[in-house]
Design an enzyme around this catalytic site. Structure first.
Site, PDB file in Angstrom:
ATOM      1  N   SER A 143       1.045  -1.224  -0.035  1.00 42.57           N
ATOM      2  CA  SER A 143      -0.077   0.016  -0.040  1.00 42.57           C
ATOM      3  C   SER A 143       0.870   1.279  -0.066  1.00 42.57           C
ATOM      4  CB  SER A 143      -0.873   0.091   1.356  1.00 42.57           C
ATOM      5  OG  SER A 143      -1.669   1.195   1.222  1.00 42.57           O
ATOM      6  N   TYR A 157      -1.956  -0.319  10.005  1.00 43.37           N
ATOM      7  CA  TYR A 157      -2.135  -0.953   8.664  1.00 43.37           C
ATOM      8  C   TYR A 157      -0.743  -0.593   7.872  1.00 43.37           C
ATOM      9  CZ  TYR A 157      -3.685  -1.410   3.879  1.00 43.37           C
ATOM     10  OH  TYR A 157      -3.862  -1.454   2.544  1.00 43.37           O
TER      11      TYR A 157
END
Length: 252
Positions: A143, A157
């Site tokens: 990501s 995350y």
């Protein structure tokens, strides 16, 4: 001759489902991994078969070693593993680090990091020439958050995806002479339901006007990048991490 297989973890929705649908182009049978939603996985299988491809669904949670072993055993029953897409991942509700519980952190890293390690371990055992395999490719879905940090939202995350970046480079070097290429992608803001699962169903609508391209990306745009990294067109590419983020670098 046994059919070749590409395994996509978290393949029943979003980027994973798009990757499964695109994987038909590589000529592999597609193993569509899912955790809970069998109907969604079966729908992806049906779409692949409608396109003339072969596919099957496999239930299993990558944070469980027993489940990972079962997933790969099921693949072995269908053919020979040729590629792995480590796509399965989770987010949680927005929170600051000083609000995060040990349970949240443990789950985040168990799914996003440990799960990818376990799946990569099993893939290497099957594809590496060191283990008698014929080679293959792994793509890790990271990501853009790994570079941005996701302050006041998902630092956990972002950190888990930073670990995926590091794993990608390290594993690529480890198996470079064993016939396996390992690469990663870093999607930016992609219009999938992962935002809703993190408690922000309208996140895309709220921020897309501030994105460099004034829009979010699509799951299929990410899937196309994954397929290039898996294909022979990327035969001399390993240890690379491709940003598929529409130019997003420092915007929140």
């Amino acid at each position: 001759m046994a059919q070749s297989i590409v395994l996509v973890t978290g393949g029943s929705r979003g980027i994973g489902a798009a990757a499964c649908l695109r994987a038909v182009e590589l000529g592999h049978a597609v193993a569509v991994n899912y955790v809970h939603n069998k109907a969604a996985a079966d729908a992806v299988v049906a779409k692949i078969e409608a396109r003339g491809g072969a596919a099957f669904a496999i239930q299993g949670n990558v944070q469980s070693e027993a489940d990972v072993l079962a997933i790969f055993a099921a693949c072995d029953e269908h053919g020979q593993l040729a590629a792995l897409v480590n796509n399965a991942g989770i987010v949680d509700y927005p929170a600051r680090v000083d609000e995060m519980s040990a349970e949240r952190l443990t789950r985040m890293f168990a799914v996003n990091v440990v799960g990818s390690f376990l799946c990569s371990r099993e893939a290497v055992k099957r594809m590496s020439t060191r283990h008698g395999g014929k080679g293959g490719a792994i793509v890790n879905v990271g990501s853009a958050a790994s570079k941005l940090g996701s302050a006041s939202q998902y630092v956990d995350y972002a950190a888990s995806k930073g670990a995926i970046d590091t794993m990608t480079v390290g594993l690529a070097l480890e198996v470079a002479d064993e016939g396996i290429r390992v690469n990663g992608i870093r999607p930016g803001i992609i219009d999938t339901d992962i935002h809703a699962s993190g408690g922000l169903p309208d996140r895309v609508a709220k921020i897309e006007a501030n994105l460099p391209m004034k829009r979010a990306g699509t799951a299929d745009e990410v899937a196309k990048a994954i397929m290039w990294l898996l294909s022979e067109e990327a035969s001399y590419t390993t240890g690379a991490i491709l940003d598929v983020s529409g130019g997003r670098a420092i915007l929140p």
